[in-house]
Enzyme design. Structure first.
Site, mmCIF file in Angstrom:
data_model
loop_
_atom_site.group_PDB
_atom_site.id
_atom_site.type_symbol
_atom_site.label_atom_id
_atom_site.label_comp_id
_atom_site.label_asym_id
_atom_site.label_seq_id
_atom_site.Cartn_x
_atom_site.Cartn_y
_atom_site.Cartn_z
ATOM 1 N N ASP A 149 0.870 -1.173 0.000
ATOM 2 C CA ASP A 149 0.000 0.000 0.000
ATOM 3 C C ASP A 149 0.911 1.229 0.000
ATOM 4 O O ASP A 149 2.138 1.095 0.101
ATOM 5 C CB ASP A 149 -0.917 -0.008 1.247
ATOM 6 C CG ASP A 149 -1.858 1.196 1.289
ATOM 7 O OD1 ASP A 149 -2.500 1.490 0.270
ATOM 8 O OD2 ASP A 149 -1.931 1.873 2.349
ATOM 9 N N SER A 150 0.321 2.404 -0.082
ATOM 10 C CA SER A 150 1.125 3.626 -0.043
ATOM 11 C C SER A 150 1.502 4.010 1.385
ATOM 12 O O SER A 150 2.320 4.893 1.598
ATOM 13 C CB SER A 150 0.316 4.771 -0.656
ATOM 14 O OG SER A 150 -0.911 4.892 0.053
ATOM 15 N N TYR A 167 -0.821 7.962 -3.396
ATOM 16 C CA TYR A 167 -1.038 7.486 -4.763
ATOM 17 C C TYR A 167 -2.316 8.106 -5.358
ATOM 18 O O TYR A 167 -2.419 8.288 -6.555
ATOM 19 C CB TYR A 167 -1.139 5.959 -4.784
ATOM 20 C CG TYR A 167 0.202 5.258 -4.959
ATOM 21 C CD1 TYR A 167 1.189 5.351 -3.985
ATOM 22 C CD2 TYR A 167 0.477 4.510 -6.091
ATOM 23 C CE1 TYR A 167 2.414 4.700 -4.140
ATOM 24 C CE2 TYR A 167 1.697 3.854 -6.261
ATOM 25 C CZ TYR A 167 2.658 3.952 -5.285
ATOM 26 O OH TYR A 167 3.864 3.316 -5.453
ATOM 27 N N CYS A 198 -4.512 -1.866 -1.836
ATOM 28 C CA CYS A 198 -4.777 -0.453 -2.107
ATOM 29 C C CYS A 198 -5.710 -0.391 -3.306
ATOM 30 O O CYS A 198 -5.395 -0.939 -4.376
ATOM 31 C CB CYS A 198 -3.450 0.244 -2.415
ATOM 32 S SG CYS A 198 -3.626 1.942 -2.998
ATOM 33 N N CYS A 201 -11.199 2.905 -0.066
ATOM 34 C CA CYS A 201 -9.783 3.217 0.114
ATOM 35 C C CYS A 201 -9.405 2.469 1.380
ATOM 36 O O CYS A 201 -10.107 2.573 2.393
ATOM 37 C CB CYS A 201 -9.571 4.714 0.291
ATOM 38 S SG CYS A 201 -7.924 5.131 0.934
ATOM 39 N N THR A 202 -8.343 1.694 1.301
ATOM 40 C CA THR A 202 -8.030 0.803 2.427
ATOM 41 C C THR A 202 -7.752 1.583 3.725
ATOM 42 O O THR A 202 -8.024 1.090 4.812
ATOM 43 C CB THR A 202 -6.839 -0.108 2.079
ATOM 44 O OG1 THR A 202 -5.712 0.695 1.709
ATOM 45 C CG2 THR A 202 -7.183 -1.041 0.925
ATOM 46 N N HIS A 203 -7.221 2.798 3.581
ATOM 47 C CA HIS A 203 -6.954 3.604 4.789
ATOM 48 C C HIS A 203 -8.196 3.783 5.659
ATOM 49 O O HIS A 203 -8.116 3.823 6.885
ATOM 50 C CB HIS A 203 -6.435 4.990 4.387
ATOM 51 C CG HIS A 203 -4.964 5.025 4.124
ATOM 52 N ND1 HIS A 203 -4.421 4.535 2.972
ATOM 53 C CD2 HIS A 203 -3.933 5.472 4.884
ATOM 54 C CE1 HIS A 203 -3.098 4.693 3.019
ATOM 55 N NE2 HIS A 203 -2.776 5.257 4.165
HETATM 56 N N1 DGL Z 1 -4.876 3.197 0.566
HETATM 57 C C1 DGL Z 1 -5.035 3.633 -0.770
HETATM 58 C C2 DGL Z 1 -6.318 3.095 -1.406
HETATM 59 O O1 DGL Z 1 -6.857 2.086 -1.002
HETATM 60 C C3 DGL Z 1 -4.944 5.119 -1.076
HETATM 61 C C4 DGL Z 1 -4.030 6.017 -0.341
HETATM 62 C C5 DGL Z 1 -3.247 6.981 -1.221
HETATM 63 O O2 DGL Z 1 -3.826 7.934 -1.782
HETATM 64 O O3 DGL Z 1 -2.063 6.758 -1.348
HETATM 65 O O4 DGL Z 1 -6.806 3.646 -2.366
#
Ligand code: DGL
Length: 269
Positions: free
Chosen positions: A9-10, A41, A73, A185-187
């Protein structure tokens, strides 16, 4: 060195996926790579994401031999998954918005999709919607501010700060009477509890952890390869980040990993 899974992930967004795997399917070994050098990302172009991720995976494959790579991600997956599959022979599991599940459970057919700007704009996301929720109205929102809050502030934030960070998303979706909200978004999974509390019981807050993890395990099991974990009942997972970081940032990542029971690998050399 052989390993069962590499999660990418990022930042810390993919951690809930790795934890879900080690809880539900103990006995596997996982390495986690947070590409913090290139965070976020979600604000990059389609081309830039493919290029950045390809370099990262080339670097990882010089260090370990994963049986499966989980792109934990949504942004990376909806943008780059097909390019990665063409470029590398290692099997990939992607993380894409749980539109199929949302289409099944929504009764009023009004669905919210909370993601990054890139995920909202990618044609892959619209294709998921037309394939799996054609009878639904899907309201999409990109929320870069929320992603940044979770990556940089969430672990040490107060309840008030978390609710404040969710205000924009709440205003956007509550005025549209959704009954299902996809955390795309996984975050955002780190804040599932707060999001559910904010929207109340009439909104189902969903994500893709179960489907992604099942698919990752299925891939390993169908290949007939043995697990690399130390025993059938424990899992090993280790966290790496990319790029130089100041001491305060390193301390906060390492404290978070300690709380979550993930071993500290440090900077990916
Ligand atoms: N965790 C990432 C996702 O699921 C996005 C985070 C980022 O913008 O880097 O899309």
């Amino acid at each position: 060195m052989e390993i069962d899974f590499v999660f990418i992930d990022s930042g810390t967004g993919g951690i809930p996926y790795m934890l879900y795997l080690s809880e539900k399917y103990p006995g596997y070994s996982s390495m986690y790579v947070a590409d913090t050098e290139n965070f976020p990302y979600g604000e990059k172009t389609h081309e830039r994401i493919i290029e950045t991720l390809t370099h990262l995976i080339e670097k990882i494959l010089l260090i370990v031999e994963p049986k499966v790579i989980v792109i934990a991600c949504n942004t990376m997956s909806v943008t780059a998954l097909s390019a990665l599959r063409e470029r590398f022979s290692v099997p990939f599991v992607g993380t894409v918005p749980a539109v199929k599940l949302a289409g099944k459970i929504s009764t009023n057919k009004k669905i919210g999709l909370l993601a990054t700007e890139r995920t909202v704009q990618e044609p892959y996301t619209d294709k998921l919607i037309s394939d799996f929720a054609p009878d639904c109205t899907v309201y999409k929102r990109g929320d870069a501010g929320l992603v940044s809050f979770i990556e940089h502030k969430y672990p040490f934030s107060t309840r008030e700060e978390r609710f404040k960070a969710l205000e924009g998303a709440y205003d956007f979706f509550s005025s549209r009477s959704i009954d299902t909200l996809i955390l795309a978004c996984t975050h955002f999974i780190h804040l599932t509890k707060e999001i559910q509390e904010l929207f109340g019981p009439s909104v189902a807050v969903i994500d893709s952890r179960e489907g992604v993890v099942k698919q990752a395990v299925r891939l390993i099991e169908s290949s007939g390869i043995d697990r690399n974990g130390t025993s059938l009942h424990t899992s090993s997972s280790v966290f790496y980040y990319t790029g130089n970081k100041d001491e305060k940032t390193i301390a906060s990542y390492s404290a978070l990993m300690k709380t979550l029971g993930v071993s500290w690998g440090g900077m990916l050399a």
